[in-house]
Design a protein around this motif. Structure first.
Motif, PDB file in Angstrom:
ATOM      1  N   ASP A 133      -9.955   4.879  -1.765  1.00  0.00           N
ATOM      2  CA  ASP A 133      -9.811   4.722  -3.204  1.00  0.00           C
ATOM      3  C   ASP A 133      -9.848   3.273  -3.659  1.00  0.00           C
ATOM      4  OD1 ASP A 133      -7.397   7.427  -3.347  1.00  0.00           O
ATOM      5  OD2 ASP A 133      -9.576   7.474  -3.578  1.00  0.00           O
ATOM      6  N   ASN A 134      -9.606   2.327  -2.765  1.00  0.00           N
ATOM      7  CA  ASN A 134      -9.434   0.937  -3.190  1.00  0.00           C
ATOM      8  C   ASN A 134     -10.685   0.330  -3.800  1.00  0.00           C
ATOM      9  OD1 ASN A 134      -6.706   0.665  -2.563  1.00  0.00           O
ATOM     10  ND2 ASN A 134      -7.136   0.193  -0.433  1.00  0.00           N
ATOM     11  N   THR A 187      -3.739   3.112  -0.251  1.00  0.00           N
ATOM     12  CA  THR A 187      -4.162   2.583  -1.541  1.00  0.00           C
ATOM     13  C   THR A 187      -3.212   1.477  -1.977  1.00  0.00           C
ATOM     14  OG1 THR A 187      -5.009   4.763  -2.156  1.00  0.00           O
ATOM     15  CG2 THR A 187      -4.729   3.152  -3.928  1.00  0.00           C
ATOM     16  N   LEU A 214     -11.102   1.499  -7.206  1.00  0.00           N
ATOM     17  CA  LEU A 214     -10.107   0.888  -8.089  1.00  0.00           C
ATOM     18  C   LEU A 214     -10.501  -0.541  -8.455  1.00  0.00           C
ATOM     19  CD1 LEU A 214      -6.760   2.099  -6.439  1.00  0.00           C
ATOM     20  CD2 LEU A 214      -7.707   2.826  -8.637  1.00  0.00           C
ATOM     21  N   ARG A 221       0.861  -1.188   0.000  1.00  0.00           N
ATOM     22  CA  ARG A 221       0.000   0.000   0.000  1.00  0.00           C
ATOM     23  C   ARG A 221       0.898   1.239   0.000  1.00  0.00           C
ATOM     24  NH1 ARG A 221      -5.170  -1.098   3.130  1.00  0.00           N
ATOM     25  NH2 ARG A 221      -5.068  -3.233   3.906  1.00  0.00           N
ATOM     26  N   MET A 224      -8.795   3.665   3.118  1.00  0.00           N
ATOM     27  CA  MET A 224      -9.155   2.705   2.080  1.00  0.00           C
ATOM     28  C   MET A 224     -10.112   3.316   1.055  1.00  0.00           C
ATOM     29  SD  MET A 224      -7.679  -0.261   2.631  1.00  0.00           S
ATOM     30  CE  MET A 224      -8.728  -1.412   1.758  1.00  0.00           C
TER      31      MET A 224
END
Length: 261
Positions: free
Chosen positions: A201-202, A176, A205, A171, A199
């Motif tokens: 943006d994960n 991220t 994504l 990360r 967390m």
């Protein structure tokens, strides 16, 4: 501000649950409440043999042929179909709406929390025994984790990371993960955390990359029995529903014993 579960090891989790169970038992004793064994644990109509009784943040509906419809913390609906079973047409049509189709048991999973893996550890029943690599271990499915090796105290994970059987996906400073590595891994499922505590943006994504994920957030339940019941969530992806149900009932019986003491 809630503390993330990422740094909780399995041993800490077991100790925490035991301590909370003891406190709960004392409270039950003082208030002359019903024993846990006197609480009727029956699955909701149409859900099959097993049920979710305390947890409020996930659900499992049992369908014919071992198929399960699971709702995760975010409300995403995962249709779990045993390998070798062809999902009937009505399971893949809009009659049963779902966001994700996963074939079980999963063989390649990406875990984003040590606590998630601790549920797997309980299912393996390695808490009080010296670890020994066995074929067809549930740990063989842990294809990657997002915590470095020095943050683990689970021998199965440490050994697999040393041997290169379990990869480390890093990360960045914002939490991220390396999405390119996750895409290369091509996991059957990613056990993800909600969009908080770095967390954010994960999940977006994973969604953009078309990666299969389910959101786990047992620590938001706020009650120890409900939190531990998330073992059933992880177990569902491995067709270990009966084992998880038995373990959960054993913990309730332990509360009874503590209350008697």
């Amino acid at each position: 501000m809630k503390k993330s579960c990422n740094n909780m090891t399995s041993s800490v989790w077991v100790v925490l649950f035991t301590a909370l169970a003891a406190v709960t038992a004392l409270a039950l004793c003082g208030g002359c409440a019903k024993k846990q064994s006197e609480i009727k644990l029956s699955a909701a109509e149409g859900t099959g043999e097993f049920g979710v009784y305390y947890a409020k943040l996930f659900s499992i509906e049992y369908l014919p042929d071992g198929v399960k419809l699971l709702s995760d913390y975010s409300g995403r609906r995962c249709l779990l179909v045993p390998r070798g079973v062809e999902a009937p047409d009505n399971f893949t049509s809009s009659s049963i709406e779902h966001d994700l189709l996963v074939f079980t048991p999963v063989k390649k999973a990406l875990y984003t929390s040590t606590t998630q893996v601790s549920f797997l550890d309980v299912l393996e029943e390695n808490d009080d025994a010296e670890y020994d690599i066995e074929e067809n271990s549930l740990y063989d499915s842990v294809a990657a984790v997002t915590m470095p090796q020095d943050q683990w105290d689970l021998a199965p994970i440490e050994e697999r990371m040393r041997d290169g059987k379990t990869a480390y996906i890093a990360r960045n400073s914002m939490g991220t993960i390396d999405i390119e590595s996750a895409i290369t891994l091509q996991p059957d499922i990613i056990f993800a955390e909600p969009a908080v505590m770095g967390m954010g943006d994960n999940l977006a994504l994973f969604e953009a990359a078309g990666l299969p994920y389910a959101v786990v957030c047992e620590w938001e339940e706020g009650e120890n029995r409900a939190s531990f019941e998330w073992i059933k969530f992880i177990a569902a992806f491995y067709n270990k529903d009966a084992e998880a149900d038995a373990i959960f009932r054993q913990q309730l019986a332990r509360l009874d014993e503590l209350a008697r003491l």
